[in-house]
Design a protein around this motif. Structure first.
Motif, PDB file in Angstrom:
ATOM      1  N   ASP A 409      -3.070   0.081  16.305  1.00  0.00           N
ATOM      2  CA  ASP A 409      -3.216   0.141  14.849  1.00  0.00           C
ATOM      3  C   ASP A 409      -2.266  -0.912  14.297  1.00  0.00           C
ATOM      4  O   ASP A 409      -1.075  -0.689  14.178  1.00  0.00           O
ATOM      5  CB  ASP A 409      -2.838   1.556  14.385  1.00  0.00           C
ATOM      6  CG  ASP A 409      -2.960   1.751  12.884  1.00  0.00           C
ATOM      7  OD1 ASP A 409      -3.094   0.760  12.158  1.00  0.00           O
ATOM      8  OD2 ASP A 409      -2.893   2.912  12.436  1.00  0.00           O
ATOM      9  N   THR A 414      -1.943 -10.921   4.883  1.00  0.00           N
ATOM     10  CA  THR A 414      -2.199 -12.364   4.777  1.00  0.00           C
ATOM     11  C   THR A 414      -0.862 -13.117   4.809  1.00  0.00           C
ATOM     12  O   THR A 414      -0.726 -14.148   5.472  1.00  0.00           O
ATOM     13  CB  THR A 414      -2.927 -12.666   3.443  1.00  0.00           C
ATOM     14  OG1 THR A 414      -4.102 -11.865   3.392  1.00  0.00           O
ATOM     15  CG2 THR A 414      -3.296 -14.130   3.325  1.00  0.00           C
ATOM     16  N   ASP A 502       3.756  -2.366   0.336  1.00  0.00           N
ATOM     17  CA  ASP A 502       3.294  -1.111   0.932  1.00  0.00           C
ATOM     18  C   ASP A 502       4.419  -0.096   1.018  1.00  0.00           C
ATOM     19  O   ASP A 502       5.580  -0.449   1.224  1.00  0.00           O
ATOM     20  CB  ASP A 502       2.770  -1.358   2.359  1.00  0.00           C
ATOM     21  CG  ASP A 502       1.426  -2.046   2.344  1.00  0.00           C
ATOM     22  OD1 ASP A 502       0.464  -1.435   1.842  1.00  0.00           O
ATOM     23  OD2 ASP A 502       1.336  -3.197   2.801  1.00  0.00           O
ATOM     24  N   ARG A 517      -0.513   0.950  -0.496  1.00  0.00           N
ATOM     25  CA  ARG A 517       0.102   0.059  -1.473  1.00  0.00           C
ATOM     26  C   ARG A 517       0.871   0.836  -2.538  1.00  0.00           C
ATOM     27  O   ARG A 517       0.429   1.881  -3.002  1.00  0.00           O
ATOM     28  CB  ARG A 517      -0.969  -0.787  -2.170  1.00  0.00           C
ATOM     29  CG  ARG A 517      -1.803  -1.643  -1.260  1.00  0.00           C
ATOM     30  CD  ARG A 517      -1.124  -2.827  -0.685  1.00  0.00           C
ATOM     31  NE  ARG A 517      -0.498  -3.699  -1.650  1.00  0.00           N
ATOM     32  CZ  ARG A 517      -0.072  -4.938  -1.337  1.00  0.00           C
ATOM     33  NH1 ARG A 517      -0.223  -5.419  -0.108  1.00  0.00           N
ATOM     34  NH2 ARG A 517       0.516  -5.685  -2.242  1.00  0.00           N
ATOM     35  N   ARG A 528      -8.498  -6.820   0.155  1.00  0.00           N
ATOM     36  CA  ARG A 528      -7.564  -6.671  -0.957  1.00  0.00           C
ATOM     37  C   ARG A 528      -8.169  -7.122  -2.262  1.00  0.00           C
ATOM     38  O   ARG A 528      -8.672  -8.219  -2.366  1.00  0.00           O
ATOM     39  CB  ARG A 528      -6.343  -7.533  -0.680  1.00  0.00           C
ATOM     40  CG  ARG A 528      -5.300  -6.818   0.053  1.00  0.00           C
ATOM     41  CD  ARG A 528      -4.307  -7.791   0.588  1.00  0.00           C
ATOM     42  NE  ARG A 528      -3.397  -8.264  -0.450  1.00  0.00           N
ATOM     43  CZ  ARG A 528      -2.312  -8.948  -0.156  1.00  0.00           C
ATOM     44  NH1 ARG A 528      -2.019  -9.243   1.087  1.00  0.00           N
ATOM     45  NH2 ARG A 528      -1.505  -9.343  -1.106  1.00  0.00           N
TER      46      ARG A 528
HETATM   47  C1  WTA Z   1      -3.182  -2.966   4.362  1.00  0.00           C
HETATM   48  C2  WTA Z   1      -4.994  -7.818   6.402  1.00  0.00           C
HETATM   49  C3  WTA Z   1      -2.458   0.544   6.965  1.00  0.00           C
HETATM   50  C4  WTA Z   1      -1.823  -2.962   3.682  1.00  0.00           C
HETATM   51  C5  WTA Z   1      -4.414  -8.094   7.791  1.00  0.00           C
HETATM   52  C6  WTA Z   1      -1.504  -4.435   3.544  1.00  0.00           C
HETATM   53  C7  WTA Z   1      -2.872  -1.662   6.491  1.00  0.00           C
HETATM   54  C8  WTA Z   1      -2.867  -5.029   3.286  1.00  0.00           C
HETATM   55  C9  WTA Z   1      -2.930  -1.967   7.874  1.00  0.00           C
HETATM   56  C10 WTA Z   1      -2.955  -6.461   3.700  1.00  0.00           C
HETATM   57  C11 WTA Z   1      -2.748  -0.880   8.801  1.00  0.00           C
HETATM   58  C12 WTA Z   1      -3.229  -3.794   6.749  1.00  0.00           C
HETATM   59  N1  WTA Z   1      -2.514   0.341   8.302  1.00  0.00           N
HETATM   60  N2  WTA Z   1      -2.642  -0.419   6.047  1.00  0.00           N
HETATM   61  N3  WTA Z   1      -2.828  -1.053  10.117  1.00  0.00           N
HETATM   62  N4  WTA Z   1      -3.155  -3.293   7.990  1.00  0.00           N
HETATM   63  N5  WTA Z   1      -3.084  -2.830   5.827  1.00  0.00           N
HETATM   64  O1  WTA Z   1      -3.632  -9.365   3.284  1.00  0.00           O
HETATM   65  O2  WTA Z   1      -1.933  -2.354   2.428  1.00  0.00           O
HETATM   66  O3  WTA Z   1      -6.026  -8.637   3.674  1.00  0.00           O
HETATM   67  O4  WTA Z   1      -0.586  -4.732   2.519  1.00  0.00           O
HETATM   68  O5  WTA Z   1      -4.287  -8.542   5.470  1.00  0.00           O
HETATM   69  O6  WTA Z   1      -3.763  -4.215   4.045  1.00  0.00           O
HETATM   70  O7  WTA Z   1      -4.242  -6.951   3.540  1.00  0.00           O
HETATM   71  P1  WTA Z   1      -4.591  -8.440   3.944  1.00  0.00           P
END
Ligand code: WTA
Length: 653
Positions: A409, A414, A502, A517, A528
């Motif tokens: 997990d 980004t 987060d 978040r 997002r």
């Molecule tokens: C959420 C995606 C829980 C989180 C790689 C973060 C997660 C946002 C997880 C980033 C996870 C990502 N468990 N929440 N394993 N992975 N998030 O920028 O809120 O599209 O801040 O990157 O996704 O989203 P992004």
């Protein structure tokens, strides 16, 4: 014992040959980084990267949060991902492409090299693309998208990929913000066996844009498109004239590699800037540690290259380590929800990486599908993008992983470039739906408002308290925004630290669970969405006076978008239904289908403080059907809350 309390230990046979074999090795690495941070990163950077000139200093923090990693080092990311593998992996599959209609193609490292070199020559010779130029890529999931990325990297041009689901307006915003000189696109591609189009979107986006000189069109579905003379060129034609050798530009460690626009809590999407050496180092290291891909393995990440997951874990990470990466053009539920498992069987896939949303959909639509295929090749299963819920985790573990695969997990963003918190499959005892521990070298900490480490069970801010190589370097063209967005909301020992946005919590064993978040970012199907962005789109409707959007839990998507709209005119119910359709129509034009609202309710006024700030927490609670615990007496007009509740209850609950 409830499943949540259960701990799943690594498969012993797997652990024996894993890169990190047990918690002792994991902790040793973590300790190494804690005791000698620069020594740790310097060692891996020396070992992993093919430098054309070695770096002289590991980390310069003197101008933090603007940091420099691996100073004076020279490299080229396309050399790291392609050329250096030609010595011993020439005939190894670099990319296995699976088309929507079941067509597939294997691209060896030698072929990848030829394609990338030709592509780079095309951009250089025919479009005059040079180091530092920005190139927007608006492409479907076809191998040419990967060639385009690596060709830019070869020339030192900065690519900015825009997800193919974004609208013309969203594309235009991104093209303009990056001041792109060239756009690379395709006529379209295939989805559910039917052609769909991208080029017309580019045409609309560029109608009033003068900075873009050339548009390169990969002809994939061969549908009819319009060609603008002097601007649009066929890749399929031009590539024929190019030869397969293009000198790689020597890049500094800190030269930008790419921009990727992402949503924040306020304002327009931000151009997250990643630079060369630090990004590629961590992309490769996390591929090796977290997926533990071996020489003969085949690895598949289902993301789209339009998101960071596609950048780091379809293209850059796997290719940097010399792995075989699968690229899939289609939809996981077409022709049925057995498609991914049919692909696992067909390509003997060993690592499978997807989003909880996809797992929930595959579970719902095809609970028994995994059992119909031979998916025994699977060793590691990954999830990313949003918290995974225990039922989805259980099905993934038991039915897909046959209760023998580790589920990693992976928590990251980004802005982080690569994984931050994740199990490693040969070592970490896994707790379902828990991201577990920060990876070695990543100084993640959950802090309370006073900057102290949060107590067990206490929700705090998930922060990263030291710079790391693959961290965001800047918000394109806006240094102030970089500082205020990421280093303005948390401190440790009085110093600003990176706050992810987060919330997270430690359990009694020190495991980290992400709670979601803490700002106004909504996570729809792992994508997002900024509330400000969606609100700005809705406000473009002539009849909208005010709007506030919030996230609402959704069975499949994780979160859906819920909009409260105050109209300028008073409308009847029938007119309101029409209005809701129109509002979603505006969103489709301004952002794209991914931002459509699941619920739109029309209210007379929004709950605001006396200073005019919309109280989103109240609106979130109403959308969820929860009791309101906030004090509403200090609102400008406390009566609006009851009125909104009444309307919402009558509309949707
Ligand atoms: C959420 C995606 C829980 C989180 C790689 C973060 C997660 C946002 C997880 C980033 C996870 C990502 N468990 N929440 N394993 N992975 N998030 O920028 O809120 O599209 O801040 O990157 O996704 O989203 P992004």
């Amino acid at each position: 014992m409830s499943q949540e309390k259960q701990v799943f230990h690594p498969n012993r046979e797997f652990a024996e040959t894993a890169r990190i074999k047990n918690m002792c090795e994991f902790e040793n690495l973590t300790r190494f980084a804690q005791e000698d941070y620069e020594g740790f990163w310097g060692k891996f950077a020396e070992e992993k990267i093919e430098w054309s000139q070695p770096f002289t200093n590991v980390l310069d923090e003197s101008n933090a949060p603007f940091v420099k990693w691996f100073e004076n080092g020279k490299l080229n990311v396309s050399t790291q991902c392609v050329d250096r593998h030609l010595v011993d992996k020439k005939n190894k599959a670099a990319i296995i492409f699976e088309g929507d209609r079941g067509d597939s193609e294997i691209i060896t490292y030698l072929q990848l090299s030829q394609n990338v070199n030709k592509f780079a020559n095309l951009l250089k010779n025919q479009f005059n693309v040079k180091k530092g130029d920005r190139v927007v890529i608006y492409m479907p999931m076809i191998p040419e998208a990967a060639y385009a990325m690596l060709a830019c990297a070869r020339l030192g041009a900065i690519h900015s990929i825009v997800f193919g689901g974004f609208s013309a307006e969203a594309l235009k915003d991104r093209v303009e913000d990056a001041e792109a000189k060239v756009v690379i696109t395709a006529d379209g591609a295939f989805r559910k066996s039917k052609p769909y189009m991208l080029k017309p979107v580019v045409d609309t986006a560029l109608k009033d844009v003068t900075i873009v000189e050339k548009v390169l069109v990969v002809e994939r579905n061969h549908e009819e498109i319009e060609w603008v003379a002097g601007r649009d060129y066929s890749y399929n034609e031009l590539i024929k004239n190019e030869n397969a050798h293009c000198e790689a530009e020597e890049m500094d460690s800190e030269d930008p590699l790419f921009l990727l626009y992402t949503s924040g809590s306020t304002g327009k999407p931000k151009g997250v800037q990643h630079n060369s050496a630090g990004y590629i180092l961590w992309a490769q290291m996390t591929m090796e540690w977290v997926f533990d891909v071996k020489e003969d393995d085949t690895y598949w990440c289902t993301a789209d290259i339009g998101w960071i997951t596609g950048h780091t874990y379809i293209v850059y990470g796997p290719l940097a380590m010399g792995a075989t990466t699968v690229m899939f053009e289609g939809v996981p539920t077409y022709p049925d929800a057995g498609r991914p498992w049919a692909m696992v069987e067909k390509h003997r896939i060993n690592q499978f990486y997807t989003a909880p949303t996809a797992i929930r959909v595959l579970h719902k639509m095809g609970e028994d599908e995994p059992g119909k295929y031979d998916i025994s090749s699977l060793k590691v299963l990954g999830t990313v993008g949003e918290p995974i819920d225990p039922p989805a985790w259980k099905w993934y573990y038991e039915s897909v992983g046959n209760s023998k695969c580790a589920i990693v997990d992976t928590y990251w963003q980004t802005e982080t470039g690569g994984h931050m918190i994740s199990p490693v499959p040969g070592a970490t005892p896994i707790k379902p739906a828990c991201a577990t521990f920060a990876l070695p070298g990543i100084m993640a900490e959950i802090l309370d408002d006073d900057g102290k480490k949060a107590a067990v069970g206490e929700k705090g801010k998930l922060c990263i308290t030291r710079p790391w190589p693959s961290q965001i370097r800047n918000v394109w063209g806006d240094e102030d925004r970089y500082v205020s967005s990421y280093f303005g909301d948390a401190t440790k020992d009085g110093k600003p630290v990176y706050f992810s946005g987060d919330g997270a919590v430690y359990d009694e064993d020190g495991y980290i669970t992400i709670t979601g978040r803490m700002d106004d970012v909504i996570n729809v199907s792992g994508h997002r969405m900024g509330t400000a962005e969606v609100e700005a789109a809705i406000k473009k409707h002539d009849n909208v006076a005010e709007v506030a959007v919030v996230g609402k839990p959704h069975d499949l998507k994780g979160e859906g978008i819920f909009a409260y709209v105050v109209l300028k005119s008073e409308d009847t119910m029938a007119e309101e239904m029409e209005m809701a359709k129109e509002i979603n129509g505006v969103i489709k034009v301004e952002i794209g289908n991914i931002a459509l609202c699941d619920n739109i309710v029309f209210v007379d006024g929004l709950p605001k403080t006396r200073s005019g700030k919309v109280m989103r927490r109240i609106l979130r609670a109403i959308a969820k059907g929860e009791e309101i615990t906030q004090d509403t007496s200090t609102l400008e007009d406390p009566s609006v809350v009851g009125k909104i509740e009444e309307i919402v209850n009558s509309c949707i609950l």
